[in-house]
Design a protein around this motif. Structure first.
Motif, PDB file in Angstrom:
ATOM      1  N   ALA A  45       4.571  -5.178   8.198  1.00 48.54           N
ATOM      2  CA  ALA A  45       5.717  -4.515   7.525  1.00 48.54           C
ATOM      3  C   ALA A  45       6.837  -4.905   8.164  1.00 48.54           C
ATOM      4  N   HIS A  74      10.002  -6.790   7.116  1.00 48.82           N
ATOM      5  CA  HIS A  74      11.367  -6.293   7.140  1.00 48.82           C
ATOM      6  C   HIS A  74      12.561  -7.031   7.782  1.00 48.82           C
ATOM      7  N   TYR A  81       4.974 -10.628   3.879  1.00 48.14           N
ATOM      8  CA  TYR A  81       4.859  -9.877   2.780  1.00 48.14           C
ATOM      9  C   TYR A  81       3.648 -10.326   1.937  1.00 48.14           C
ATOM     10  N   LEU A  85      10.769  -3.065   1.362  1.00 48.15           N
ATOM     11  CA  LEU A  85      10.451  -3.241   2.737  1.00 48.15           C
ATOM     12  C   LEU A  85      11.682  -3.361   3.740  1.00 48.15           C
TER      13      LEU A  85
END
Length: 195
Positions: free
Chosen positions: A21, A25, A35, A75
């Motif tokens: 994550a 990001h 992702y 995200l």
């Protein structure tokens, strides 16, 4: 130059959800490896949760696509204050609830117009629940909130605190609803077994 090149090479399968994550990001929208790995890990469970909550695969598939888009764009704002899994199922819960309400409004409209919604509902939802048996058969007998608690517990395998956070309920209220729903289901199927 050498360090940034080395840091861009990684095996997403070896990273935790939170590490992925964080990478997503920082990398999105130019690089999607982190992702994609997150979605690969949760795709099947997300679909199962949505199917059991909504009662049919067509709606579940549509909702899963929406969830994946919300995660993709969300995200960038994910701060890591909760586990990624909790955040993901919170989005899932909200999307399923929205879809469920849309379907309920549509059925009320069909009722008002007298377009025989029972026939449509029985073709689409009831046979699938009966054919599958097991958990789906049980879930047909509980209200939507209890159904979501049971699905998040048994299908998504979340802890009670995570379920409480997702559903914006207290921990004791979540446990109590879970226990009462199970007790009701046990009584219902004990009666059914006796007949």
């Amino acid at each position: 130059m050498k360090t940034s090149n080395a840091s861009s090479r990684y095996d997403p399968g070896l990273l935790s959800d939170e590490e992925l994550a964080e990478r997503a990001h920082n990398e999105l929208f130019h690089v999607t490896r982190a992702y994609e790995e997150l979605m690969r890990r949760y795709q099947r469970t997300l679909f199962n949760v949505c199917t059991r909550y909504l009662g049919n695969e067509r709606d579940a598939d549509d909702v899963c696509q929406e969830i994946m888009l919300k995660v993709l764009y969300g995200l960038k704002n994910f701060e890591g204050k909760s586990k990624f899994k909790t955040w993901l199922y919170s989005i899932t819960y909200n999307e399923c609830t929205t879809q469920y309400r849309k379907e309920r409004r549509k059925r009320r409209l069909l009722d008002a117009l007298d377009l025989e919604p029972q026939e449509e509902a029985s073709e689409e939802i009831s046979p699938k629940i009966e054919e599958k048996g097991g958990l789906d058969r049980w879930l047909a007998h509980v209200n939507p909130i209890d159904r979501e608690i049971l699905v998040l517990r048994f299908v998504a395998e979340l802890e009670f605190q995570e379920i409480a956070d997702i559903m914006h309920m207290g921990l004791s209220a979540t446990k109590m609803r879970f226990k009462r729903a199970l007790d009701r289901l046990r009584e219902k199927f004990a009666e059914e077994a006796e007949t």
